[in-house]
Design a protein around this motif. Structure first.
Motif, PDB file in Angstrom:
ATOM      1  N   LEU A 157       0.832  -1.199   0.000  1.00 18.49           N
ATOM      2  CA  LEU A 157       0.000   0.000   0.000  1.00 18.49           C
ATOM      3  C   LEU A 157       0.879   1.266   0.000  1.00 18.49           C
ATOM      4  O   LEU A 157       0.671   2.173  -0.807  1.00 18.49           O
ATOM      5  CB  LEU A 157      -0.925  -0.027   1.229  1.00 18.49           C
ATOM      6  N   SER A 196       2.290   2.056  -3.266  1.00 16.39           N
ATOM      7  CA  SER A 196       1.385   2.334  -4.381  1.00 16.39           C
ATOM      8  C   SER A 196       1.352   3.818  -4.767  1.00 16.39           C
ATOM      9  O   SER A 196       0.886   4.163  -5.841  1.00 16.39           O
ATOM     10  CB  SER A 196      -0.033   1.840  -4.048  1.00 16.39           C
ATOM     11  N   TYR A 239      -2.942   8.364   4.880  1.00 18.20           N
ATOM     12  CA  TYR A 239      -2.957   7.194   5.752  1.00 18.20           C
ATOM     13  C   TYR A 239      -1.495   6.967   6.166  1.00 18.20           C
ATOM     14  O   TYR A 239      -0.574   7.231   5.398  1.00 18.20           O
ATOM     15  CB  TYR A 239      -3.482   6.024   4.923  1.00 18.20           C
ATOM     16  N   ASN A 246       0.130   4.455   6.303  1.00 15.93           N
ATOM     17  CA  ASN A 246       0.794   3.497   5.401  1.00 15.93           C
ATOM     18  C   ASN A 246       1.298   4.204   4.144  1.00 15.93           C
ATOM     19  O   ASN A 246       0.822   3.956   3.037  1.00 15.93           O
ATOM     20  CB  ASN A 246      -0.178   2.388   4.965  1.00 15.93           C
ATOM     21  N   SER A 271      -6.155   3.726  10.669  1.00 14.15           N
ATOM     22  CA  SER A 271      -7.536   3.252  10.537  1.00 14.15           C
ATOM     23  C   SER A 271      -8.309   3.483  11.831  1.00 14.15           C
ATOM     24  O   SER A 271      -9.535   3.516  11.819  1.00 14.15           O
ATOM     25  CB  SER A 271      -7.574   1.786  10.118  1.00 14.15           C
ATOM     26  N   ASP A 310      -5.273   4.497   0.432  1.00 17.01           N
ATOM     27  CA  ASP A 310      -6.177   3.340   0.412  1.00 17.01           C
ATOM     28  C   ASP A 310      -7.604   3.742   0.027  1.00 17.01           C
ATOM     29  O   ASP A 310      -8.302   4.415   0.791  1.00 17.01           O
ATOM     30  CB  ASP A 310      -6.183   2.617   1.767  1.00 17.01           C
ATOM     31  N   GLU A 363      -4.385   0.267  -2.768  1.00 16.10           N
ATOM     32  CA  GLU A 363      -4.978  -0.776  -1.930  1.00 16.10           C
ATOM     33  C   GLU A 363      -3.890  -1.629  -1.293  1.00 16.10           C
ATOM     34  O   GLU A 363      -2.764  -1.689  -1.776  1.00 16.10           O
ATOM     35  CB  GLU A 363      -5.917  -1.670  -2.757  1.00 16.10           C
ATOM     36  N   CYS A 364      -4.252  -2.277  -0.189  1.00 16.78           N
ATOM     37  CA  CYS A 364      -3.385  -3.254   0.455  1.00 16.78           C
ATOM     38  C   CYS A 364      -3.708  -4.588  -0.197  1.00 16.78           C
ATOM     39  O   CYS A 364      -4.871  -4.996  -0.232  1.00 16.78           O
ATOM     40  CB  CYS A 364      -3.693  -3.293   1.954  1.00 16.78           C
ATOM     41  N   HIS A 374      -5.697  -7.069   2.186  1.00 14.07           N
ATOM     42  CA  HIS A 374      -7.087  -6.697   2.492  1.00 14.07           C
ATOM     43  C   HIS A 374      -7.953  -6.638   1.232  1.00 14.07           C
ATOM     44  O   HIS A 374      -9.122  -7.018   1.265  1.00 14.07           O
ATOM     45  CB  HIS A 374      -7.138  -5.350   3.219  1.00 14.07           C
ATOM     46  N   ALA A 375      -7.374  -6.155   0.127  1.00 15.81           N
ATOM     47  CA  ALA A 375      -8.159  -6.068  -1.113  1.00 15.81           C
ATOM     48  C   ALA A 375      -8.615  -7.457  -1.540  1.00 15.81           C
ATOM     49  O   ALA A 375      -9.661  -7.614  -2.174  1.00 15.81           O
ATOM     50  CB  ALA A 375      -7.331  -5.407  -2.213  1.00 15.81           C
ATOM     51  N   GLU A 379     -10.130  -1.584   5.205  1.00 10.75           N
ATOM     52  CA  GLU A 379      -9.279  -1.725   4.011  1.00 10.75           C
ATOM     53  C   GLU A 379      -9.728  -2.883   3.117  1.00 10.75           C
ATOM     54  O   GLU A 379      -9.193  -3.062   2.020  1.00 10.75           O
ATOM     55  CB  GLU A 379      -7.825  -2.016   4.412  1.00 10.75           C
TER      56      GLU A 379
END
Ligand code: MLT
Length: 304
Positions: free
Chosen positions: A85, A88, A109, A111, A126, A147, A168-169, A172-173, A197
Protein backbone atom coordinates in the motif's frame (compact mmCIF):
# COMPACT_ATOMS: atom_id res chain seq x y z
CA UNK A 1 13.95 -21.43 24.78
CA UNK A 2 17.51 -20.21 24.25
CA UNK A 3 16.67 -17.74 21.48
CA UNK A 4 14.04 -16.02 23.61
CA UNK A 5 16.49 -15.77 26.53
CA UNK A 6 19.13 -14.26 24.27
CA UNK A 7 16.66 -11.70 22.90
CA UNK A 8 15.69 -10.68 26.42
CA UNK A 9 19.33 -10.50 27.57
CA UNK A 10 20.40 -8.35 24.62
CA UNK A 11 17.34 -6.15 24.99
CA UNK A 12 18.35 -5.33 28.58
CA UNK A 13 22.00 -4.84 27.61
CA UNK A 14 21.09 -2.43 24.81
CA UNK A 15 18.43 -0.64 26.86
CA UNK A 16 16.03 -1.42 24.07
CA UNK A 17 12.31 -1.97 23.72
CA UNK A 18 10.64 -4.22 21.20
CA UNK A 19 7.48 -2.80 19.66
CA UNK A 20 5.43 -5.24 17.59
CA UNK A 21 2.48 -4.75 15.27
CA UNK A 22 -0.60 -6.95 15.76
CA UNK A 23 0.07 -8.64 12.39
CA UNK A 24 3.44 -10.00 13.55
CA UNK A 25 4.14 -13.70 14.11
CA UNK A 26 2.89 -14.93 17.52
CA UNK A 27 6.43 -15.66 18.79
CA UNK A 28 7.51 -12.12 17.90
CA UNK A 29 4.46 -10.64 19.65
CA UNK A 30 5.39 -12.70 22.71
CA UNK A 31 8.86 -11.12 23.17
CA UNK A 32 7.56 -7.59 22.57
CA UNK A 33 7.15 -4.98 25.30
CA UNK A 34 4.16 -3.56 23.49
CA UNK A 35 1.90 -4.95 20.76
CA UNK A 36 -0.52 -2.68 18.97
CA UNK A 37 -1.70 -0.91 15.82
CA UNK A 38 0.11 1.88 13.99
CA UNK A 39 -1.36 4.57 16.23
CA UNK A 40 -0.56 2.74 19.48
CA UNK A 41 2.95 1.93 18.28
CA UNK A 42 3.66 5.53 17.24
CA UNK A 43 2.52 6.73 20.67
CA UNK A 44 4.53 4.05 22.48
CA UNK A 45 7.64 4.98 20.48
CA UNK A 46 7.27 8.55 21.77
CA UNK A 47 6.54 7.49 25.33
CA UNK A 48 9.40 5.05 25.85
CA UNK A 49 12.59 6.11 27.62
CA UNK A 50 14.55 3.34 25.92
CA UNK A 51 17.40 4.49 23.69
CA UNK A 52 16.86 1.79 21.12
CA UNK A 53 13.57 0.75 19.53
CA UNK A 54 13.44 -2.58 17.71
CA UNK A 55 10.48 -2.20 15.42
CA UNK A 56 8.81 -5.52 14.63
CA UNK A 57 6.59 -4.27 11.86
CA UNK A 58 7.02 -2.90 8.36
CA UNK A 59 9.26 -0.16 7.02
CA UNK A 60 6.86 2.82 7.13
CA UNK A 61 6.15 2.11 10.82
CA UNK A 62 9.84 2.15 11.72
CA UNK A 63 10.19 5.33 9.66
CA UNK A 64 7.30 6.88 11.58
CA UNK A 65 9.01 6.04 14.89
CA UNK A 66 12.29 7.53 13.59
CA UNK A 67 10.56 10.75 12.45
CA UNK A 68 8.83 11.22 15.80
CA UNK A 69 12.00 10.38 17.79
CA UNK A 70 15.09 11.69 16.03
CA UNK A 71 17.15 11.15 19.20
CA UNK A 72 16.40 7.42 19.45
CA UNK A 73 17.89 4.58 17.42
CA UNK A 74 15.17 2.76 15.49
CA UNK A 75 16.00 -0.71 14.15
CA UNK A 76 14.04 -2.68 11.56
CA UNK A 77 15.09 -6.37 11.68
CA UNK A 78 14.56 -6.89 7.92
CA UNK A 79 14.75 -4.12 5.33
CA UNK A 80 12.60 -6.15 2.95
CA UNK A 81 9.62 -5.77 5.29
CA UNK A 82 7.81 -3.30 3.05
CA UNK A 83 4.17 -2.46 2.36
CA UNK A 84 2.37 -2.80 -0.97
CA UNK A 85 0.00 0.00 0.00
CA UNK A 86 2.78 2.44 0.93
CA UNK A 87 4.50 1.54 -2.36
CA UNK A 88 1.39 2.33 -4.38
CA UNK A 89 1.74 6.12 -4.21
CA UNK A 90 4.57 8.47 -5.15
CA UNK A 91 5.15 12.07 -4.07
CA UNK A 92 4.42 13.14 -7.70
CA UNK A 93 0.87 11.81 -7.35
CA UNK A 94 0.25 14.13 -4.43
CA UNK A 95 1.99 17.08 -6.08
CA UNK A 96 -0.19 16.70 -9.18
CA UNK A 97 -3.39 16.85 -7.10
CA UNK A 98 -2.10 19.83 -5.13
CA UNK A 99 -1.35 21.68 -8.34
CA UNK A 100 -4.99 21.28 -9.40
CA UNK A 101 -6.30 22.03 -5.89
CA UNK A 102 -4.14 24.77 -4.36
CA UNK A 103 -6.63 25.13 -1.48
CA UNK A 104 -6.81 21.39 -0.92
CA UNK A 105 -6.09 19.35 2.19
CA UNK A 106 -4.09 16.13 1.88
CA UNK A 107 -4.89 13.35 4.34
CA UNK A 108 -2.30 10.58 4.26
CA UNK A 109 -2.96 7.19 5.75
CA UNK A 110 0.05 6.30 7.89
CA UNK A 111 0.79 3.50 5.40
CA UNK A 112 2.84 5.86 3.23
CA UNK A 113 6.52 6.67 2.78
CA UNK A 114 8.04 9.64 4.59
CA UNK A 115 8.27 11.64 1.32
CA UNK A 116 4.49 11.37 0.88
CA UNK A 117 3.80 12.24 4.52
CA UNK A 118 5.97 15.32 4.05
CA UNK A 119 3.43 16.58 1.48
CA UNK A 120 0.41 15.82 3.67
CA UNK A 121 -1.45 18.15 6.02
CA UNK A 122 -2.38 15.39 8.40
CA UNK A 123 -1.77 11.66 8.78
CA UNK A 124 -4.38 9.17 9.99
CA UNK A 125 -4.54 5.51 10.94
CA UNK A 126 -7.54 3.25 10.54
CA UNK A 127 -8.27 3.86 14.22
CA UNK A 128 -8.73 7.64 13.90
CA UNK A 129 -9.34 8.40 10.19
CA UNK A 130 -13.07 9.08 10.68
CA UNK A 131 -12.46 11.39 13.62
CA UNK A 132 -9.67 13.34 11.90
CA UNK A 133 -11.59 13.82 8.63
CA UNK A 134 -14.78 14.83 10.44
CA UNK A 135 -12.87 17.75 12.00
CA UNK A 136 -11.47 19.14 8.72
CA UNK A 137 -12.78 22.44 7.31
CA UNK A 138 -15.89 21.92 5.18
CA UNK A 139 -15.09 24.39 2.42
CA UNK A 140 -11.89 22.88 1.04
CA UNK A 141 -11.30 19.87 -1.22
CA UNK A 142 -9.78 16.82 0.48
CA UNK A 143 -7.48 14.21 -1.04
CA UNK A 144 -7.41 10.94 0.89
CA UNK A 145 -4.41 8.72 0.07
CA UNK A 146 -3.55 5.94 -0.64
CA UNK A 147 -6.18 3.34 0.41
CA UNK A 148 -9.38 3.71 -1.62
CA UNK A 149 -11.39 1.24 0.46
CA UNK A 150 -10.59 2.98 3.73
CA UNK A 151 -11.18 6.34 2.01
CA UNK A 152 -14.63 5.25 0.78
CA UNK A 153 -15.49 4.04 4.29
CA UNK A 154 -14.42 7.37 5.82
CA UNK A 155 -16.41 9.30 3.19
CA UNK A 156 -19.52 7.22 3.92
CA UNK A 157 -19.31 7.55 7.72
CA UNK A 158 -18.44 11.27 7.78
CA UNK A 159 -20.66 12.25 4.84
CA UNK A 160 -17.70 14.21 3.45
CA UNK A 161 -16.77 14.23 -0.20
CA UNK A 162 -13.22 12.90 -0.60
CA UNK A 163 -11.00 12.62 -3.64
CA UNK A 164 -9.61 9.10 -3.44
CA UNK A 165 -6.32 7.75 -4.72
CA UNK A 166 -6.73 4.26 -6.22
CA UNK A 167 -4.36 2.42 -3.84
CA UNK A 168 -4.98 -0.78 -1.93
CA UNK A 169 -3.38 -3.25 0.46
CA UNK A 170 -3.00 -6.50 -1.51
CA UNK A 171 -3.94 -8.62 1.52
CA UNK A 172 -7.09 -6.70 2.49
CA UNK A 173 -8.16 -6.07 -1.11
CA UNK A 174 -8.17 -9.88 -1.50
CA UNK A 175 -10.92 -10.19 1.11
CA UNK A 176 -14.05 -10.06 -1.00
CA UNK A 177 -17.80 -10.44 -0.81
CA UNK A 178 -17.71 -14.14 -1.69
CA UNK A 179 -15.54 -14.86 1.37
CA UNK A 180 -18.04 -13.11 3.62
CA UNK A 181 -20.97 -14.89 1.99
CA UNK A 182 -19.46 -18.31 2.62
CA UNK A 183 -18.84 -17.50 6.30
CA UNK A 184 -22.31 -16.01 6.72
CA UNK A 185 -23.79 -19.33 5.66
CA UNK A 186 -21.53 -21.33 7.95
CA UNK A 187 -21.74 -19.09 11.02
CA UNK A 188 -25.05 -17.20 10.89
CA UNK A 189 -24.94 -16.39 14.59
CA UNK A 190 -21.42 -14.93 14.68
CA UNK A 191 -20.56 -11.24 14.92
CA UNK A 192 -18.66 -9.91 11.92
CA UNK A 193 -15.67 -7.59 12.43
CA UNK A 194 -14.39 -6.15 9.15
CA UNK A 195 -11.35 -3.98 8.54
CA UNK A 196 -12.21 -0.95 6.36
CA UNK A 197 -9.28 -1.73 4.01
CA UNK A 198 -11.06 -4.90 2.85
CA UNK A 199 -11.96 -5.27 -0.83
CA UNK A 200 -15.55 -6.14 0.05
CA UNK A 201 -15.78 -2.49 1.14
CA UNK A 202 -19.09 -1.20 2.40
CA UNK A 203 -20.98 -3.75 0.24
CA UNK A 204 -20.45 -6.14 3.17
CA UNK A 205 -23.03 -4.01 4.98
CA UNK A 206 -25.66 -5.11 2.45
CA UNK A 207 -24.84 -8.73 3.19
CA UNK A 208 -24.58 -8.25 6.93
CA UNK A 209 -26.06 -4.91 8.02
CA UNK A 210 -24.85 -5.25 11.62
CA UNK A 211 -21.25 -6.03 10.66
CA UNK A 212 -18.77 -3.82 12.52
CA UNK A 213 -16.19 -1.92 10.46
CA UNK A 214 -13.22 -1.77 12.82
CA UNK A 215 -9.48 -1.16 12.96
CA UNK A 216 -7.46 -3.89 14.69
CA UNK A 217 -7.53 -2.05 18.03
CA UNK A 218 -11.24 -1.54 17.54
CA UNK A 219 -11.61 -5.30 17.02
CA UNK A 220 -9.75 -6.13 20.22
CA UNK A 221 -11.82 -3.64 22.22
CA UNK A 222 -15.09 -4.80 20.69
CA UNK A 223 -14.39 -8.54 21.14
CA UNK A 224 -13.57 -7.98 24.82
CA UNK A 225 -16.80 -6.21 25.65
CA UNK A 226 -19.33 -7.85 23.26
CA UNK A 227 -21.62 -10.55 24.61
CA UNK A 228 -21.15 -12.76 21.55
CA UNK A 229 -18.95 -15.82 21.83
CA UNK A 230 -18.19 -16.24 18.12
CA UNK A 231 -16.60 -13.68 15.80
CA UNK A 232 -15.77 -13.73 12.13
CA UNK A 233 -12.66 -11.62 11.54
CA UNK A 234 -11.82 -9.94 8.23
CA UNK A 235 -8.23 -8.69 8.35
CA UNK A 236 -4.67 -10.04 8.33
CA UNK A 237 -4.67 -13.22 10.43
CA UNK A 238 -1.88 -12.08 12.79
CA UNK A 239 -4.55 -10.32 14.86
CA UNK A 240 -6.04 -13.69 15.87
CA UNK A 241 -3.21 -14.25 18.34
CA UNK A 242 -4.06 -11.04 20.20
CA UNK A 243 -7.80 -11.59 20.00
CA UNK A 244 -7.56 -15.07 21.52
CA UNK A 245 -5.19 -13.82 24.19
CA UNK A 246 -7.13 -10.70 25.18
CA UNK A 247 -10.63 -12.16 24.84
CA UNK A 248 -10.14 -15.69 26.15
CA UNK A 249 -12.99 -18.18 25.90
CA UNK A 250 -14.28 -16.62 22.66
CA UNK A 251 -13.92 -18.10 19.19
CA UNK A 252 -12.39 -16.15 16.31
CA UNK A 253 -12.84 -17.36 12.75
CA UNK A 254 -10.73 -15.79 9.99
CA UNK A 255 -12.85 -14.88 6.99
CA UNK A 256 -9.87 -15.78 4.82
CA UNK A 257 -7.27 -17.96 6.56
CA UNK A 258 -4.67 -17.12 3.91
CA UNK A 259 -4.98 -13.35 4.43
CA UNK A 260 -1.30 -13.27 5.36
CA UNK A 261 1.01 -10.32 4.79
CA UNK A 262 4.31 -11.77 3.65
CA UNK A 263 6.06 -8.50 4.51
CA UNK A 264 4.91 -8.55 8.13
CA UNK A 265 6.01 -12.18 8.38
CA UNK A 266 9.56 -11.40 7.26
CA UNK A 267 10.28 -10.40 10.85
CA UNK A 268 11.19 -13.62 12.65
CA UNK A 269 12.41 -14.13 16.21
CA UNK A 270 15.86 -14.87 14.86
CA UNK A 271 15.93 -11.59 12.94
CA UNK A 272 14.85 -9.72 16.07
CA UNK A 273 17.78 -11.37 17.85
CA UNK A 274 20.23 -10.44 15.07
CA UNK A 275 18.86 -6.94 15.00
CA UNK A 276 19.72 -6.46 18.68
CA UNK A 277 23.04 -8.27 18.41
CA UNK A 278 24.30 -6.31 15.41
CA UNK A 279 22.27 -3.13 15.89
CA UNK A 280 20.73 -3.38 12.45
CA UNK A 281 19.06 -2.03 10.34
CA UNK A 282 19.09 1.57 11.53
CA UNK A 283 16.22 3.56 9.98
CA UNK A 284 17.08 7.17 9.29
CA UNK A 285 14.96 9.82 7.62
CA UNK A 286 16.70 12.92 6.21
CA UNK A 287 15.84 15.86 8.46
CA UNK A 288 14.38 18.04 5.69
CA UNK A 289 11.82 15.30 4.94
CA UNK A 290 11.33 14.35 8.60
CA UNK A 291 10.64 17.95 9.60
CA UNK A 292 7.67 18.23 7.23
CA UNK A 293 6.37 14.71 7.89
CA UNK A 294 6.58 15.26 11.66
CA UNK A 295 3.88 17.96 11.63
CA UNK A 296 1.42 15.65 9.87
CA UNK A 297 2.30 12.78 12.22
CA UNK A 298 2.01 14.86 15.38
CA UNK A 299 -1.47 15.90 14.26
CA UNK A 300 -2.29 12.18 13.88
CA UNK A 301 -0.93 11.09 17.26
CA UNK A 302 -3.00 13.76 19.00
CA UNK A 303 -6.40 12.41 17.82
CA UNK A 304 -8.37 9.40 18.96
C1 MLT B 1 -2.85 -0.19 11.60
O1 MLT B 1 -3.26 0.95 11.74
O2 MLT B 1 -1.96 -0.67 12.29
C2 MLT B 1 -3.46 -1.05 10.53
O3 MLT B 1 -4.30 -0.33 9.70
C3 MLT B 1 -4.21 -2.14 11.13
C4 MLT B 1 -5.28 -1.59 12.05
O4 MLT B 1 -6.38 -1.34 11.60
O5 MLT B 1 -5.02 -1.39 13.20
Amino acid sequence: DLLIQEVLRLKAERQAVILAHSYQLPEVQEVADFVGDSLGLAREAQRTEAKVIVFAGVHFMAETAAILNPEKTVLLPDLEAGCSLADSIRPEDVLAWKKDHPEGIVVAYVNTKAEVKALADVCVTSANAVEVVARLPKDRPIFFVPDMFLGAHVARVTGRKLDLFPGECHVHAGIREEHLKALLEKHPGAEFMIHPECGCGSSCLFLKPDAKMLSTEGMVRYAKKAEAKEFVVATEVGILHRLSKEAPGKTFIPVKPDAICEYMKRITLEKVYLSLKEMRHVIRVPEEVAKKARRALEAMVAVG
